[in-house]
Design a protein around this motif. Structure first.
Motif, short mmCIF file in Angstrom:
data_model
loop_
_atom_site.label_atom_id
_atom_site.label_comp_id
_atom_site.label_asym_id
_atom_site.label_seq_id
_atom_site.Cartn_x
_atom_site.Cartn_y
_atom_site.Cartn_z
N GLY A 1 0.78 -1.25 0.00
CA GLY A 1 0.00 0.00 0.00
C GLY A 1 0.80 1.29 0.00
N ALA A 2 2.13 1.24 -0.11
CA ALA A 2 2.93 2.48 -0.06
C ALA A 2 2.70 3.31 -1.32
N ARG A 3 2.54 4.63 -1.14
CA ARG A 3 2.27 5.53 -2.27
C ARG A 3 3.27 6.68 -2.27
N PRO A 4 3.56 7.26 -3.47
CA PRO A 4 4.48 8.40 -3.53
C PRO A 4 4.05 9.48 -2.53
N GLN A 5 5.05 10.08 -1.88
CA GLN A 5 4.89 11.10 -0.83
C GLN A 5 4.63 10.53 0.56
N PRO B 1 -1.18 3.00 8.79
CA PRO B 1 0.02 2.72 7.99
C PRO B 1 -0.39 2.21 6.60
N THR B 2 0.33 2.66 5.57
CA THR B 2 -0.05 2.25 4.22
C THR B 2 0.65 0.95 3.82
N ALA B 3 1.82 0.67 4.44
CA ALA B 3 2.52 -0.59 4.19
C ALA B 3 3.38 -0.90 5.42
N PHE C 1 7.68 0.79 8.23
CA PHE C 1 6.33 1.08 7.73
C PHE C 1 6.26 2.44 7.06
N THR C 2 5.20 2.65 6.32
CA THR C 2 4.99 3.92 5.63
C THR C 2 3.67 4.54 6.09
N LEU C 3 3.67 5.87 6.16
CA LEU C 3 2.47 6.63 6.55
C LEU C 3 2.23 7.72 5.52
N SER C 4 0.99 8.08 5.31
CA SER C 4 0.69 9.22 4.45
C SER C 4 1.36 10.46 5.05
N ILE D 1 8.68 7.82 0.18
CA ILE D 1 8.35 7.05 -1.02
C ILE D 1 8.23 8.01 -2.21
N ILE D 2 8.79 7.60 -3.35
CA ILE D 2 8.66 8.39 -4.58
C ILE D 2 8.15 7.47 -5.70
N LYS D 3 7.77 8.08 -6.81
CA LYS D 3 7.36 7.27 -7.96
C LYS D 3 8.54 6.44 -8.44
#
Ligand SMILES: [Mg+2]
Length: 307
Positions: free
Chosen positions: A160-164, A201-203, A255-258, A280-282
């Motif tokens: 679920g990780a997204r850019p930014q 958390p997104t991932a 982990f990743t967060l918005s 996270i980036i594209k």
């Protein structure tokens, strides 16, 4: 079989991840399977809202432990690595099956002590041993299978990780083997439960293969790339940057967060340590390291592989 392999190809040539890819392509699952292979645990729908998590891990004598190590620590680790995988999904660990392969010459006392250590560890984390199997083998093998549970909307996948999004880790990294921490680490169940209760958390993954290797798994499953800030990566005493990037078995959560959740986490007082280490980036699974001068280097997400 992949094109570059032939009938005589070995597992070493196929590689652990090649084998996992082969299984994914050659098996099918039933409709209640939300996630099969490819995350820290499999996810099964029990009811509309309730999810079951399943994971398993095998420890082999002279590869993952030696008989000279304190038996209590081997038992602890066997249970703790599985608890860590359930935590990495945002789940609550519940029930454990223990299967043992042991030589007939093994002292009964050793097995009793191993079970006592596993039992105590299970209780410490609110879980219990409910069964298993024992066979004779040339070397000692300990296999643990664990079940955990979660609510549908609390599960965190690698994908679920997204850019930014911002990247965080729950503790200091590196030198886990040298320091013996790989036998006594605390699986981050409390941190995981705190995160899923107050944030989204997104991932998430636990750092078992090494920071770059496990971040690589998130990037691959999420189809994104990442920049890590070199001087923000928390290191264990005397760990070099390389140790923090590549050493395995720290069992911290990555982990990743918005961006919004990340701001919130950095502002509030929490009972835990959450270190922001990058973003996270594209991209397509690349990892860049940014030094103090802002210069970016491209890093390879290599990690421990069993073959
Ligand atoms: Mg894991």
């Amino acid at each position: 079989m992949p094109a570059r392999l032939n009938k005589k190809s070995t597992l070493a040539q196929l590689g652990e991840f090649g084998f996992i890819e082969w299984i994914k392509k050659n098996t099918t699952v039933s409709g209640s399977v939300i996630k099969g292979i490819g995350d820290d645990a499999a996810v099964i729908a029990l009811t509309e809202k309730k999810r079951i998590l399943l994971t398993t891990d095998m420890l082999l004598e002279d590869v993952h432990f030696t008989l000279k190590m304190p038996i209590g620590k081997i038992g602890y680790k066997a249970i703790a690595v599985n608890i860590s995988d359930i935590a990495a999904m945002g789940g609550v660990p519940k029930y454990i099956l223990v299967s043992l392969g042991v030589p007939a010459r093994t002292r009964a006392r050793w097995i009793f002590d191993l079970y006592q250590a596993m039992h105590q560890t299970a209780l410490k984390f609110g879980t219990c041993l409910v069964g298993g199997d024992t066979i004779r083998s040339d070397k000692t093998i300990i296999n643990i299978a664990m079940m955990g549970e979660s609510q549908k909307d609390k599960i965190i996948f690698r994908s679920g990780a997204r850019p930014q999004d911002k990247i965080f880790v729950t503790g200091k990294l590196g030198n886990s083997f040298k320091s013996g921490r790989h036998l006594s680490f605390t699986p981050r169940v409390k941190e995981s439960q705190y995160l899923v209760k107050y944030f989204k958390p997104t991932a998430m993954i636990d750092v078992s293969d090494g920071l770059l290797g496990d971040l690589g798994h998130i990037l691959q499953e999420s189809h994104v790339s990442a920049i890590l800030n070199e001087n923000k990566i928390p290191r264990q005493p005397s760990a070099t940057l390389e140790n923090a990037l590549y050493d395995g078995e720290d069992f911290e959560l990555l982990f990743t967060l918005s961006a919004l959740d990340s701001q919130r986490l950095r502002k509030i007082k929490t009972p835990f340590s959450f270190y922001p280490i990058g973003e996270i980036i594209k991209g397509t699974g690349q990892i860049f390291l940014r030094n103090e001068k802002g210069v970016l280097r491209n890093y390879c997400p290599k990690s421990y592989t069993h073959f």
